[in-house]
Design a protein around this motif. Structure first.
Motif: not given
Length: 629
Positions: A165-176
């Motif tokens: 669901n992040r707005p920018n698919e290039k954005q790194p993420f941390f998901h738990q």
């Protein structure tokens, strides 16, 4: 003879060509997406299963079940056989994970919280740092923290939260994300379920821990839990496939682990290995192998604890690790395998679980395990309403009452030793106490735990009513300002590890001349010795001369421990006069101990109680005592 035309394909062959072409093209497209999506900073995903120790997965234990999806992670990553939750219950373990702190230092060590703790000054929950560094942070959905959570920790924390669901698919993420189907509540089934729900394994053939009664109910419960472990594996496979489909798998560190030990009786809520030693597998992405000082498919022997997870994520993300965190990174750039493999210690703590109190600490070093009980006369099997909703748990207690258990099975309902020492290579289920046989190792482990508690300003030394009323505005600051006093309290508490004749004068002198907390712990030491005190009990002050209510409670407890008099009338009077619900909760723990585990419980009726100060946990005790539980 008819000549065969090799260019002619039948329908089956055409179908196979189509399938393999599809798979090849799909594989190519996934690789193309991964290359296109290659990042400078890794994504990080925590896949957390509730309430399961490592003992039920064949990856970690020969008696466990096959988990092919988790096993596949190992082909591209690491398996940690020595991974530990610092506490064997959800809220405390998760508070450790999210803060990177030892909760006995930060006031987050009690389950469930009566008063929430502030974050230590200058420290944030670790996803907040990631978010400030440009990460999208999401949590689906369990938190259960004993600390105040600020608004800047998550971009989204909900049942719909996802890294996708992040707005920018290039954005790194941390998901738990948490898998709930292994939670303790799933074993609160009834007889109808046993009659109608068929488990995959033959209950007659499942492996039972040596402390469990060998009954059809226990065997079915174990088999049922094993099916839940298989469900974890399916879930992990789905989550990894989601990353692969989006071309993010080779950019993402995937940590699979349990949030603490298992739900079978005597595991969750206890400092045995089945309560602390969790499964941990880390899948390492190919684009970030340089951040890992191990090769793929390795099994590091390094000990890692939940206090280490937040620093590890920070290091993988290339961020500075806050000095307020207690742990140390076990993955990330610049770490060396040789130094990591020297790590061979882990510390555990257990305090209040719901309405049940007992302070216990542990240290593991290599194959050696030391458990220190500060109220060893409270049996492990003391009433905790939620635990006993499990039929197997309740049947264990009934078996003890009926005298049908052997010594290993019955130990759960008996007084414990102040100190226990186990060789886990020979005794993995901690049933053979070597404290009297290996005095040198016992002394070494005792000193190690003592120094750790002193260094970390262990706030478990404060009865919860004092913690709530005096320390919870800023627990860390309280511990630092009162460091010398806490060290003195630990020293007093450790008198219980000596012979009574060596410490009797010290104990009585502190009771007569010490401050409130020193008197409290001197009485606690005396309670540990019980009838060993003998005629020295006549040297103790009269109970009614004690000015502190919480210390007077300990004096009443001692009178029952030495069997000087029936403590129940005094306890009832003390409780009915109580003005603090937290203090009353502590007193009810003492009352339930005497009611269920001493000769004084016979004839006791809850009608004599008329408490004016109550809270939710007090009500749990009252429900049990009045028989409506």
């Amino acid at each position: 003879m008819r000549k065969r035309n090799y260019l002619t394909l039948n329908s089956t062959q055409l179908f196979l060509v189509f399938v393999f072409s599809f798979l090849f093209l799909d594989s190519e497209s996934m690789q193309a997406r991964e290359t296109e999506n290659k990042r400078n900073t890794p994504n990080i995903v925590f896949l957390i299963s509730e309430d399961n120790s490592k003992h039920f997965m064949k990856l970690f234990d020969p008696n466990g079940v096959e988990t092919p999806n988790i096993e596949k992670m190992l082909l591209f990553g690491l398996l940690y056989p020595n991974a530990f939750s610092n506490a064997p219950v959800c809220s405390v373990a998760r508070s450790t994970l999210i803060t990177g702190t030892l909760t006995t230092r930060t006031g987050m060590h009690l389950h469930r919280k009566i008063k929430i703790a502030p974050m230590p000054d200058g420290l944030e929950m670790f996803p907040a740092y990631l978010r400030k560094a440009g990460y999208y942070t999401s949590n689906n959905a369990k938190k259960d923290y004993n600390a105040i959570e600020s608004d800047d920790v998550w971009d989204n924390s909900s049942l719909k939260a996802s890294w996708q669901n992040r707005p920018n698919e290039k954005q790194p993420f941390f998901h738990q994300e948490t898998f709930h189907e292994t939670h303790e509540s799933r074993l609160h089934f009834n007889k109808e379920v046993m009659m109608n729900h068929k488990v995959k394994d033959n209950p007659a053939q499942v492996f039972l821990f040596p402390q469990f009664p060998d009954s059809p109910l226990f065997r079915y419960t174990v088999a049922y839990h094993r099916d839940k472990i298989r469900e974890i594996d399916d879930w992990v496979g789905e989550k990894i496939q989601e990353l692969a489909d989006a071309g993010e798998l080779e950019n993402t560190f995937v940590f699979y682990f349990g949030d603490h030990g298992g739900v079978l009786p005597g595991s969750k809520g206890y400092l045995y290995e089945t309560g602390l030693n969790v499964p941990l597998v880390v899948r390492v992405p190919k684009y970030f192998k340089h951040l890992v000082p191990y090769g793929t498919n390795e099994k590091p022997q390094a000990f890692v604890s939940f206090i280490d997870f937040a620093p590890t994520v920070m290091r993988l993300a290339g961020l500075e690790i806050p000095v307020q965190m207690d742990g140390h990174a076990f993955l990330g750039g610049g770490l060396e395998k040789v130094s990591l493999e020297r790590r061979d210690e882990a510390y555990g703590h257990a305090d209040r679980f719901d309405e049940k109190y007992e302070m216990v600490r542990s240290v593991r070093k290599g194959k050696w395990k030391y458990i220190r009980s500060f109220q060893p006369y409270y049996p492990d099997g003391m009433q905790n309403n939620y635990r006993y909703k499990m039929m197997a748990f309740a049947s264990w207690k009934e078996g003890y009452k009926e005298g049908g258990l052997n010594s290993k099975q019955a130990a759960f309902f008996k007084e414990k030793h102040v100190e226990r020492l186990y060789n886990l290579e020979e005794d993995p289920f901690e049933t053979n106490n070597l404290a009297d046989e290996n005095k040198a190792m016992l002394k070494q482990m005792r000193e190690k735990l003592h120094l750790w508690m002193v260094e970390k300003n262990d706030l478990g030394l404060l009865p919860e009513n004092i913690l709530v009323n005096k320390a919870m505005e800023n627990p860390v600051e309280y511990g630092e300002k009162n460091h010398d006093q806490l060290e003195q309290l630990i020293t007093i508490a450790d008198w219980a590890t000596n012979d009574w004749e060596d410490v009797n004068d010290l104990v009585i002198e502190r009771i007569k001349n010490g401050d409130e907390l020193e008197r409290y712990w001197a009485y606690s030491v005396a309670c540990s010795f019980g009838k060993q005190i003998g005629d020295d009990y006549n040297r103790f002050p009269k109970i009614n001369s004690e000015s502190s209510s919480i210390v007077q409670l300990k004096a009443i407890e001692l009178s029952g421990r030495v069997e000087a008099k029936n403590p129940m009338p005094m306890l009832t009077k003390w409780l009915n006069a109580g003005k603090d619900p937290v203090e009353n909760l502590i007193g009810l723990n003492t009352l339930v101990y005497f009611k269920d585990h001493s000769p004084y419980g016979e004839g006791f009726t809850a009608n004599s109680l008329s408490l004016k100060a109550v809270n939710d946990e007090v009500n749990r005790r009252l429900i049990y005592l009045d028989g409506t539980w």
